[in-house]
Design an enzyme around this catalytic site. Sequence first.
Site, PDB file in Angstrom:
ATOM      1  N   ASP A 178      -0.091   5.145   0.951  1.00  0.00           N
ATOM      2  CA  ASP A 178      -0.280   6.113   2.035  1.00  0.00           C
ATOM      3  C   ASP A 178      -0.257   5.426   3.389  1.00  0.00           C
ATOM      4  O   ASP A 178      -0.987   4.461   3.639  1.00  0.00           O
ATOM      5  CB  ASP A 178      -1.600   6.858   1.844  1.00  0.00           C
ATOM      6  CG  ASP A 178      -1.565   7.798   0.652  1.00  0.00           C
ATOM      7  OD1 ASP A 178      -0.639   8.625   0.589  1.00  0.00           O
ATOM      8  OD2 ASP A 178      -2.441   7.687  -0.219  1.00  0.00           O
ATOM      9  N   ASP A 187       0.867  -1.171   0.000  1.00  0.00           N
ATOM     10  CA  ASP A 187       0.000   0.000   0.000  1.00  0.00           C
ATOM     11  C   ASP A 187       0.910   1.228   0.000  1.00  0.00           C
ATOM     12  O   ASP A 187       2.106   1.124   0.321  1.00  0.00           O
ATOM     13  CB  ASP A 187      -0.887  -0.037   1.255  1.00  0.00           C
ATOM     14  CG  ASP A 187      -1.705   1.211   1.423  1.00  0.00           C
ATOM     15  OD1 ASP A 187      -2.387   1.608   0.461  1.00  0.00           O
ATOM     16  OD2 ASP A 187      -1.664   1.809   2.524  1.00  0.00           O
TER      17      ASP A 187
END
Length: 214
Positions: free
Chosen positions: A14, A12
């Site tokens: 952020d 991922d």
Amino acid sequence: MTGRTFDGVIFDMDSTLVDSLPAIVRVWTEFAARFGVTVGDLSHWFGRSTRAIIDALVPAEHHAEAMSWITEHELTDQDGVVALPGAAEALRAAGPRGAVATSATREMAYARLAAAGLPTPAVLVTASDVVRAKPDPQIFLAAAAGLAAAPAACLVAEDAPNGLRAARAAGMATVAVTTTHTAEQLAPLADVVVPDLSHVGLRLDGGRVQVTRR
């Protein structure tokens, strides 16, 4: 997970690779005031795509305006966006067996990775590339396909419950970082929970990635 090898490691972006939280809070707080959404409403949607948030919280007649506004302001506000501990090392170590799968748009992903001084991986799957957002597994399945790896042979690094649910739905192993949620919140959804990626060791080994816990 420790001591296992994987055909692909999917990150991922952020709050897993990039600390963009100050910029996100600034922009979305202004967005909430502008479009009549409470900050409390937004807090329940952390880790979901911008499109999903707007569709859920903004009246339909204002969807286009809201999407245009948030896209412009998120792209232009990268102040304070930095790489999280271990992120650069993890991306380098995974090399061609690493991918990023993010709920951000493709344009936003490029902007935030650049602002944080991180390389863009060869396989980058964004909200611009999928129809269904996390917790649907589509984005992680697309990343695995880009790596030419079976889902069951992939490891996902995530910070958010919805992302971990998506990875599990895809049949992938999971490592959670406690940058936005507590270990107690993440443990039921993850195989391993660590403070950040500096606690995970990655090493290419014969075209696969060997993973250890530090």
